[in-house]
Each structure stands twice: as C-alpha cells, then as structure tokens.
Design a protein around this motif. Sequence first.
Motif, PDB file in Angstrom:
ATOM      1  N   GLU A 263      59.405  21.282   2.421  1.00  0.00           N
ATOM      2  CA  GLU A 263      60.365  21.652   3.458  1.00  0.00           C
ATOM      3  C   GLU A 263      60.424  23.169   3.623  1.00  0.00           C
ATOM      4  O   GLU A 263      60.510  23.691   4.731  1.00  0.00           O
ATOM      5  CB  GLU A 263      61.745  21.092   3.099  1.00  0.00           C
TER       6      GLU A 263
ATOM      7  N   SER B 116      57.307  24.077   5.649  1.00  0.00           N
ATOM      8  CA  SER B 116      57.211  23.634   7.050  1.00  0.00           C
ATOM      9  C   SER B 116      58.512  23.871   7.814  1.00  0.00           C
ATOM     10  O   SER B 116      58.492  24.129   9.001  1.00  0.00           O
ATOM     11  CB  SER B 116      56.853  22.150   7.095  1.00  0.00           C
ATOM     12  N   ARG B 117      59.621  23.798   7.125  1.00  0.00           N
ATOM     13  CA  ARG B 117      60.961  23.912   7.736  1.00  0.00           C
ATOM     14  C   ARG B 117      61.133  22.950   8.914  1.00  0.00           C
ATOM     15  O   ARG B 117      61.779  23.270   9.900  1.00  0.00           O
ATOM     16  CB  ARG B 117      61.221  25.346   8.202  1.00  0.00           C
ATOM     17  N   GLU B 118      60.517  21.782   8.815  1.00  0.00           N
ATOM     18  CA  GLU B 118      60.587  20.846   9.939  1.00  0.00           C
ATOM     19  C   GLU B 118      61.936  20.136   9.989  1.00  0.00           C
ATOM     20  O   GLU B 118      62.630  20.178  10.993  1.00  0.00           O
ATOM     21  CB  GLU B 118      59.484  19.798   9.806  1.00  0.00           C
ATOM     22  N   SER B 119      62.297  19.484   8.866  1.00  0.00           N
ATOM     23  CA  SER B 119      63.489  18.636   8.856  1.00  0.00           C
ATOM     24  C   SER B 119      64.756  19.420   9.130  1.00  0.00           C
ATOM     25  O   SER B 119      65.504  19.105  10.055  1.00  0.00           O
ATOM     26  CB  SER B 119      63.634  17.967   7.493  1.00  0.00           C
TER      27      SER B 119
ATOM     28  N   ALA C 226      65.155  20.953  12.565  1.00  0.00           N
ATOM     29  CA  ALA C 226      65.423  19.931  13.590  1.00  0.00           C
ATOM     30  C   ALA C 226      66.859  19.432  13.483  1.00  0.00           C
ATOM     31  O   ALA C 226      67.567  19.300  14.486  1.00  0.00           O
ATOM     32  CB  ALA C 226      64.451  18.776  13.442  1.00  0.00           C
TER      33      ALA C 226
ATOM     34  N   ARG D  28      62.647  11.394   8.962  1.00  0.00           N
ATOM     35  CA  ARG D  28      61.543  12.310   8.702  1.00  0.00           C
ATOM     36  C   ARG D  28      61.082  12.194   7.252  1.00  0.00           C
ATOM     37  O   ARG D  28      59.887  12.171   6.972  1.00  0.00           O
ATOM     38  CB  ARG D  28      62.009  13.735   9.024  1.00  0.00           C
TER      39      ARG D  28
END
Lengths: 237, 232
Positions: free
Chosen positions: A32, A35-38, A41, A86
């Motif tokens: 995380e 990517s810092r995606e979750s 978002a 996710r």
Amino acid sequence: MAEQSITSKPQSLKSSYWKAISAIVWKDLVAELRSRESISAMLVFSLLVILIFNFALELDIGTRRTVTAGVLWSTFAFAGTLGLNRSMAVEKERDCLDGLLLSPVDRSAIYFGKAISNLTFMLIMEVIVLPIYSVLYNINLFNPGLLLVILLGSIGYTAVGTLLASMAVQTRTRDLMLPILLFPVVLPILIAAVKASSGFLSGANINDIFPWLRLLIAYDVIFIALAFMVFDYVVEE
Amino acid sequence: MKTKPRTLIALDILALILLGVSSYLALVFAPTEATMGQVQRIFYFHVATAWVGMLGFIAAGISGIIFLVTRNLKWDRVEVASVEISLVFFFITIVLGSIWARPIWNTWWTWDPRLTTATITELIYIAYFMLRQGIEDPDRRARFGAIYTLIGSVSVPITFMSIRLYRTIHPVVIGTQSAEAQGGFNMTSDMRFAFFFALISFTIIFVDLFWNRIRLGALADKVELLKLKVMQ
C-alpha cells in the motif's frame, strides 16, 4: 528487516502464528505504501460522499449538530467497501491467494492478517477524514469517546467485511456482491456507532451511551470468533 | 423416479383444509374487536405467517451449521427450502402488518424493531440468493450459503436488540405490553381459539411446504445429474 525476523530460527507454534499474521500485515502495508491505491481511493471517495451529503442535507449549523455522526458513519461504511474489495481483489489477481493458502500456516492467520491490514487502512482513512470534516464544518471532533467508538466500530466492520469480501471475490459478480452482503449484517454496528458517536458529540450522560458501547464490544467479539471459526470453509478448494 | 409419498399427499390436503378452516375462524367465527373493528382480523394471519417466517429463519441457521459440520448436500437443500419459505412468509407478514397499521397507527410503515428486523431479514435473504446465483460450483455455493445464513442468524437478533434500545410502538398481545405500544387488545376465548388454530394450521402448512420444497430440491439435483450423464 521484516524478512529476517520472519525466517529466523525455529519457533514455538504460537509465535509462528503471530509471525504469519504480522508477515501478511507487513506485506499489505508495504504494498500500500508503494502503490497508495486503496487509501487514496478511499479518501477521495469519502470526501466526495461528504460533499454529496453537504448538498443533499443542507448541512447548516442546526442540522450539523444532529446529523454529524450519521454522515461520518455513512461515509466510513461506503468508503470501507472500496478498501475491503481492493484488498481481496489484489490477492485474486495472479492467484496470490493460492500462494498464501499454500504456505504452511493456519488459515485463520491469513484471515487475521488481512483483517488487521484492512482495519489499519480504514483507521488511516478515518484519521484523515476527521480533521478535514472538523475544518469544513467548524465542529470539534477530537473527542476521546468518539475516537473509541470509531475504533470499536471499525473493528467490527472490518471483521465481518474481510470475511465477506473473501467470499464475494470468489463469486461471478465479484466486487458487486460485497455491499449487498455486508450492509444488512453490519447494521447493528452502524446503529450502535451512530448512537454512541452522537451521544459523545452532544455531551450526553455516559450512562446513556454505555449500552451502545457494550453492544459494539459484544458484536466485535462475536463476529471475530465467528469469522475465526468459518474462514477455513471460505478459502477451502 | 419415486412418486410423491402418500404421507405428503395427505399432508397437502390437510394443510389446505386447515387453511380454509382457519380463514373461516379468523374472518367469521372470531368476534369483531371493539375499538379496531374488522381490520383486527388481520392479526390471526399476521402472527401466524410471522411465526412460519421465524420457523424458517431458525431452520435455515440450524441446517447451515449442520451442513458445515457434515458436508452433506442434503442439508444445503434443507437450508434453501427454509430460506425460501421464510422469505415469502415474512413478506406476507410485512404486507398484512402494513394494511393493519394504516388505520391503527395512521401510517403504512414505521421504523419499529420488529418491522425493521423483518425487513433486514428479507434483505439478507435476497443477498443470500444473489450470492448463490453468482457461484457455479455446487459445493462452494453450499458452503458460502451456509456461512452467510450463519452470519445472518447471528446478526439479525443483535439488530433486533439494538433497535429495541429505542422505544417501540408495536403491540404485544401475548405477554407484557410496553407502555408506549399502540393498538394492543385483550383476546376473548373465541379470539384465542381462532388465534391458536391459525398458529397450528400454519405450522402444519410450513411442514408441508418445507417437505415439498426439499423434495423439489432433491429432484432438481437429480435432473441436473441426469443431464450431465446424457451430455457425456
């Protein structure tokens, strides 16, 4: 550094269980962090939900006092499903979940690892949303009681959410399924959390808030135990 | 292929007769209630259908647990049967209750513990069927179904208790009445007879439907198996 601590020397069964849990949590946090995606978002989504509520409910000073707890918990509940979905979807991609299942650890360690990392993401999101909400609506949310309610509520939410997300990801409709499965069974958490939060925010007597806190704790304990018992059946092939 | 068992046919007929008799008892035999008038007659079927919904709910939870322990797909059929029956009967309960509530509470709907809990149970059942629809593998479908009914049967009582912490206006006809309840009454002996007759009739109707539905599930599985054999 983490890898060294995982591969070091034979250990007792109990400590290897904890090592397995912390390895999964560590893996999710590192992924995380890169990517810092979750979290991003979830954050953007929760700000959008607050924005929608602002216009849908006309959050003027009078209404704000009564609906803040409701708005906050709806935001957390909606944004939470994004993170839960996710977290299991990435395991399903390239069959990472099979890899996890092949590892010689108790299956429930996988559940607890995923649940703790989901809880961490959710708490990070909440910790960022709270001050933003405070600034936007000029309301002080730094109330230790409220923080306790948010912690207890998030524990119950992710305990059930992680279990149901790992089921939903194995169905044909995938992420579409999670909110439909999750919201009706997580309702007691939302009721109790909203009641307790608004109690703390309006400075109600602790005796009036206590039943709701007790309900939250009971729900957390019951559903962590239930998930621990049935997770084996969810991931079995 | 086995033909329909004799006992089941007899039970079908008995269930139909009982439904007829309890309709007569509720609509004609029972005296008209003094304050609420004719609309009170809904009560007999309202409670009886809720009772059947409740039986189905409990049967679903228990068969879910038994399935997870035994892994026998027979129990999955029992679970589907009970969820289906419970879904339909709770829906009837809600509709009947709304018709009664309109003149008595002056609203079709209120977010009372019983009403909300019945609705949440319906939503859980719908989610249950959507979940099952999305899974092709019968073993996994049965496993996930059992887990979800288990989660549901734990969470629904908690929901009920948590909403009960507010006050309720739903009347309690049997047992102690809360001070805020609206639309309660005391039963005369004729009313009580009609009421318990309806309760027993609907229990037998439940058993009949349950049996038929389980049998249907078994036959459907058999057809599925035969289809696979033909295609090979």
